[in-house]
Design a protein around this motif. Structure first.
Motif, mmCIF file in Angstrom:
data_model
loop_
_atom_site.group_PDB
_atom_site.id
_atom_site.type_symbol
_atom_site.label_atom_id
_atom_site.label_comp_id
_atom_site.label_asym_id
_atom_site.label_seq_id
_atom_site.Cartn_x
_atom_site.Cartn_y
_atom_site.Cartn_z
ATOM 1 N N TYR A 146 0.328 1.827 3.735
ATOM 2 C CA TYR A 146 -0.929 1.257 3.272
ATOM 3 C C TYR A 146 -1.299 1.915 1.947
ATOM 4 N N THR B 216 -0.394 -3.904 1.191
ATOM 5 C CA THR B 216 0.307 -3.995 2.474
ATOM 6 C C THR B 216 1.808 -4.264 2.387
ATOM 7 N N GLY C 287 0.086 4.570 7.531
ATOM 8 C CA GLY C 287 -0.310 3.240 7.976
ATOM 9 C C GLY C 287 -0.483 3.216 9.468
#
Length: 169
Positions: free
Chosen positions: A86, A76, A117
């Motif tokens: 991600y 993250t 993400g």
């Protein structure tokens, strides 16, 4: 008391040690970190044991803690083009396969679209790589980020003097 999970305690410096609290209660104090690199105050990790931990147990516990936070950071912590990316294992493999193919074909497989993400409202963030130079920028920065995170984790593991931790005072 039993064996507990690690918890953070405010600190100003690294204090690696195992402290005997009573006949069968010990406290591991380990590491030093800051939430932000420029913070004056930081934290140590602590963990209670209902026995005197040996070197192997301490090494297993500390390694597991460092590995967890290294994995979390990789997953993250990478930012590219103003957004979080991600970097799950699956995404890493997909990015690598697509990038390798794009390089091998001098960009003939582009454009390619990836979900990088999600935003703060959990809406997907997509990016289409149309140019090999942009994909190269993304991929090389992602790999460099992963390598840096892994090296920092290894350095943290290597910095622990387990003999000092288990030494009787």
């Amino acid at each position: 008391m039993g064996k507990t999970d690690f918890f953070k305690v405010s600190a100003t410096e690294r204090q690696d040690q195992v402290v005997r609290l009573s006949d069968n209660n010990y406290l591991l104090i380990f590491g030093y970190g800051r939430v932000n690199g420029d913070d004056e105050q930081g934290y140590n990790w602590r963990k209670y044991y209902d026995h005197k931990p040996d070197e192997l147990e301490l090494k297993e516990d500390i390694t597991a803690l460092i590995d967890h936070f290294t994995d979390e950071r990789i997953l993250t912590g990478f930012q590219w083009n103003g957004g979080n990316v991600y970097l799950s294992q699956e995404n890493q493999m997909n990015f690598k396969a697509a990038y390798d193919l794009a390089v091998q074909t001098q960009g003939a497989t582009l454009p390619i679209k990836f979900k990088l993400g999600e935003d703060a409202d959990c809406n997907p963030i997509y990016h289409t790589f149309a140019e090999l130079s942009e994909f190269t920028d993304f991929y090389t920065k992602a790999v460099a980020f992963i390598v840096t995170a892994l090296n920092e984790g290894w350095n943290e593991k290597d910095s622990v003097d387990y003999q000092k931790l288990i030494a009787d005072e």
